[in-house]
Design a protein around this motif. Structure first.
Motif, PDB file in Angstrom:
ATOM      1  N   PHE A  79       0.826  -1.197   0.000  1.00 42.32           N
ATOM      2  CA  PHE A  79       0.000   0.000   0.000  1.00 42.32           C
ATOM      3  C   PHE A  79       0.866   1.254   0.000  1.00 42.32           C
ATOM      4  O   PHE A  79       0.640   2.187  -0.785  1.00 42.32           O
ATOM      5  CB  PHE A  79      -0.934   0.012   1.216  1.00 42.32           C
ATOM      6  N   GLN A  80       1.861   1.300   0.877  1.00 46.64           N
ATOM      7  CA  GLN A  80       2.748   2.462   0.927  1.00 46.64           C
ATOM      8  C   GLN A  80       3.438   2.686  -0.410  1.00 46.64           C
ATOM      9  O   GLN A  80       3.476   3.810  -0.928  1.00 46.64           O
ATOM     10  CB  GLN A  80       3.791   2.260   2.029  1.00 46.64           C
ATOM     11  N   THR A  81       3.966   1.611  -0.984  1.00 43.40           N
ATOM     12  CA  THR A  81       4.700   1.711  -2.245  1.00 43.40           C
ATOM     13  C   THR A  81       3.815   2.221  -3.370  1.00 43.40           C
ATOM     14  O   THR A  81       4.185   3.139  -4.116  1.00 43.40           O
ATOM     15  CB  THR A  81       5.276   0.340  -2.630  1.00 43.40           C
ATOM     16  N   SER A  82       2.628   1.635  -3.508  1.00 46.57           N
ATOM     17  CA  SER A  82       1.767   2.002  -4.631  1.00 46.57           C
ATOM     18  C   SER A  82       1.155   3.383  -4.449  1.00 46.57           C
ATOM     19  O   SER A  82       0.989   4.125  -5.425  1.00 46.57           O
ATOM     20  CB  SER A  82       0.673   0.949  -4.833  1.00 46.57           C
ATOM     21  N   LEU A  83       0.824   3.765  -3.214  1.00 43.52           N
ATOM     22  CA  LEU A  83       0.287   5.107  -2.999  1.00 43.52           C
ATOM     23  C   LEU A  83       1.324   6.164  -3.365  1.00 43.52           C
ATOM     24  O   LEU A  83       1.020   7.141  -4.070  1.00 43.52           O
ATOM     25  CB  LEU A  83      -0.149   5.282  -1.541  1.00 43.52           C
ATOM     26  N   LEU A  84       2.559   5.976  -2.918  1.00 43.40           N
ATOM     27  CA  LEU A  84       3.603   6.949  -3.235  1.00 43.40           C
ATOM     28  C   LEU A  84       3.966   6.918  -4.718  1.00 43.40           C
ATOM     29  O   LEU A  84       4.317   7.948  -5.292  1.00 43.40           O
ATOM     30  CB  LEU A  84       4.838   6.676  -2.369  1.00 43.40           C
ATOM     31  N   THR A  85       3.854   5.760  -5.346  1.00 46.13           N
ATOM     32  CA  THR A  85       4.089   5.679  -6.790  1.00 46.13           C
ATOM     33  C   THR A  85       3.047   6.496  -7.541  1.00 46.13           C
ATOM     34  O   THR A  85       3.373   7.268  -8.459  1.00 46.13           O
ATOM     35  CB  THR A  85       4.054   4.216  -7.265  1.00 46.13           C
ATOM     36  N   GLY A  86       1.770   6.349  -7.171  1.00 49.60           N
ATOM     37  CA  GLY A  86       0.725   7.154  -7.794  1.00 49.60           C
ATOM     38  C   GLY A  86       0.940   8.639  -7.563  1.00 49.60           C
ATOM     39  O   GLY A  86       0.759   9.458  -8.477  1.00 49.60           O
ATOM     40  N   LEU A  87       1.360   8.983  -6.365  1.00 52.98           N
ATOM     41  CA  LEU A  87       1.604  10.393  -6.049  1.00 52.98           C
ATOM     42  C   LEU A  87       2.773  10.941  -6.864  1.00 52.98           C
ATOM     43  O   LEU A  87       2.766  12.103  -7.268  1.00 52.98           O
ATOM     44  CB  LEU A  87       1.904  10.521  -4.549  1.00 52.98           C
ATOM     45  N   ARG A  88       3.748  10.098  -7.144  1.00 52.64           N
ATOM     46  CA  ARG A  88       4.884  10.534  -7.956  1.00 52.64           C
ATOM     47  C   ARG A  88       4.450  10.830  -9.391  1.00 52.64           C
ATOM     48  O   ARG A  88       4.898  11.813  -9.992  1.00 52.64           O
ATOM     49  CB  ARG A  88       5.961   9.449  -7.926  1.00 52.64           C
ATOM     50  N   TRP A  89       3.578  10.001  -9.958  1.00 59.37           N
ATOM     51  CA  TRP A  89       3.069  10.271 -11.305  1.00 59.37           C
ATOM     52  C   TRP A  89       2.295  11.592 -11.334  1.00 59.37           C
ATOM     53  O   TRP A  89       2.431  12.387 -12.268  1.00 59.37           O
ATOM     54  CB  TRP A  89       2.167   9.131 -11.770  1.00 59.37           C
ATOM     55  N   ILE A  90       1.487  11.832 -10.307  1.00 62.66           N
ATOM     56  CA  ILE A  90       0.709  13.070 -10.246  1.00 62.66           C
ATOM     57  C   ILE A  90       1.636  14.275 -10.152  1.00 62.66           C
ATOM     58  O   ILE A  90       1.459  15.285 -10.844  1.00 62.66           O
ATOM     59  CB  ILE A  90      -0.257  13.019  -9.046  1.00 62.66           C
ATOM     60  N   SER A  91       2.648  14.168  -9.306  1.00 62.20           N
ATOM     61  CA  SER A  91       3.611  15.255  -9.153  1.00 62.20           C
ATOM     62  C   SER A  91       4.344  15.530 -10.458  1.00 62.20           C
ATOM     63  O   SER A  91       4.533  16.688 -10.860  1.00 62.20           O
ATOM     64  CB  SER A  91       4.606  14.897  -8.041  1.00 62.20           C
ATOM     65  N   ALA A  92       4.759  14.459 -11.150  1.00 63.83           N
ATOM     66  CA  ALA A  92       5.487  14.624 -12.405  1.00 63.83           C
ATOM     67  C   ALA A  92       4.619  15.249 -13.489  1.00 63.83           C
ATOM     68  O   ALA A  92       5.135  15.880 -14.422  1.00 63.83           O
ATOM     69  CB  ALA A  92       6.027  13.281 -12.877  1.00 63.83           C
ATOM     70  N   ALA A  93       3.305  15.079 -13.387  1.00 60.40           N
ATOM     71  CA  ALA A  93       2.387  15.679 -14.353  1.00 60.40           C
ATOM     72  C   ALA A  93       2.150  17.159 -14.082  1.00 60.40           C
ATOM     73  O   ALA A  93       1.421  17.819 -14.826  1.00 60.40           O
ATOM     74  CB  ALA A  93       1.052  14.926 -14.346  1.00 60.40           C
TER      75      ALA A  93
END
Length: 325
Positions: A133-147
């Motif tokens: 959960f921690q890994t995937s939530l932060l991964t999604g947040l990284r994509w949002i930030s990069a956008a």
């Protein structure tokens, strides 16, 4: 909302027009926050292909309310699609299928949410799943930030879990990084700088870092977020969340949080700048301010990096995409 027998004409996420017949309509258990409403549609294309989608539009009870929220969802989906390019789409964020922004009843089409809201299954996430959960939530947040955007409403209602991935949904309150902050989110999940009477500065991805840290703490420990000072009971959790709950300027970026749990940056490249879109956006803002001075708002600074620039949708020429309160 759409009904069986109706034909939907919409733009896909690449901007091309598409058309499909509505051959099924079902209730959507993953309803967005008001004033938006959604249902599950089965679309049948001319070649016989069928696809189930979420149809998100304005509430029939409140006609005319929700344009800004739809614009936010569309722009967030377009920027994420543009960032991903032809490569695989990250399962950690909701995926835009298409949209219609200029009709009497604008709408967008999204892939159905996967799993269930975190808030509805707390206590049923296995200890072995918490790291996922921690890994995937932060991964999604990284994509949002990069956008170049900030979600601004990370909570147990907007984050779903399917035992493999957390999926961030509900971009109705999203905003471009570098634009002035406004009130967004809901207690107790909103970052301090998004709360009434305390709004200041410019939107940044660190606004989402605060809320994501609260949610990680909530899922990992089962405690309410007002007990976030208890991270010392779990050394690994304390190390991951160190510095998250301080002022925005001192919060760690998402990439650093991923490195703390030994996860490589999932984003292969940043959002490429487009000079034509930059000029178009500047012209759009100038024309809108001349025709509708009340929409001008405070001056928007030049983005610090290319990802903070946005391409205006057609509906923006009428309304502007930032939610107004």
């Amino acid at each position: 909302m759409a009904q069986p027998g109706q034909t939907l004409r919409f733009r896909d996420r690449h901007g091309a027009w598409a058309e499909a017949a509505v051959t099924g309509c079902h209730d959507d258990p993953s309803q967005p926050a008001p004033p938006l409403r959604s249902c599950l549609l089965t679309l049948t294309y001319a070649d016989g292909t069928r696809h189930e989608v979420r149809h998100v539009g304005m509430s029939d009870e409140e006609p005319g309310i929700g344009y800004g929220e739809l614009d936010n969802e569309i722009l967030a989906g377009l920027r994420l699609s543009r960032l991903c390019g032809p490569g695989p789409y990250p399962p950690q964020v909701s995926r835009l299928i298409g949209y219609e922004a200029d009709g009497e009843r604008p709408f967008l089409l999204l892939e159905p949410c996967r799993g269930k809201p975190v808030g509805s299954i707390l206590g049923r996430i296995l200890p072995s799943e918490k790291f996922l959960f921690q890994t995937s939530l932060l991964t999604g947040l990284r994509w949002i930030s990069a956008a170049g955007i900030a979600h601004r409403a990370i909570s147990p209602e907007t984050v779903y879990w399917d035992s493999v991935n957390a999926q961030i949904t509900g971009f109705a309150e999203a905003a471009l990084a570098g634009t002035p902050r406004t009130v967004a989110g809901a207690p107790p999940w909103w970052a301090p700088e998004q709360r009434p009477g305390n709004v200041s500065g410019m939107v940044s991805s660190e606004d989402d870092v605060w809320a994501a840290g609260r949610l990680i703490f909530y899922v990992t420990t089962g405690h309410e977020p007002d007990r976030a000072d208890l991270t010392g009971e779990d050394p690994d959790l304390a190390r991951l969340l160190a510095g998250i709950f301080g002022p925005p300027a001192g919060r760690p970026p998402v990439r650093e949080l991923l490195s703390r749990i030994n996860v490589a940056d999932p984003v292969p490249r940043g959002l490429s700048p487009d000079a034509a879109l930059e000029r178009g956006r500047a012209g759009f803002l100038t024309l809108r301010a001349a025709k509708h001075p009340e929409t001008a708002g405070p001056a928007v600074p030049e983005p610090a990096e290319p990802a903070a620039a946005a391409e205006p949708t057609t509906s923006q020429r009428r309304r502007g995409w930032r939610r107004r309160r």
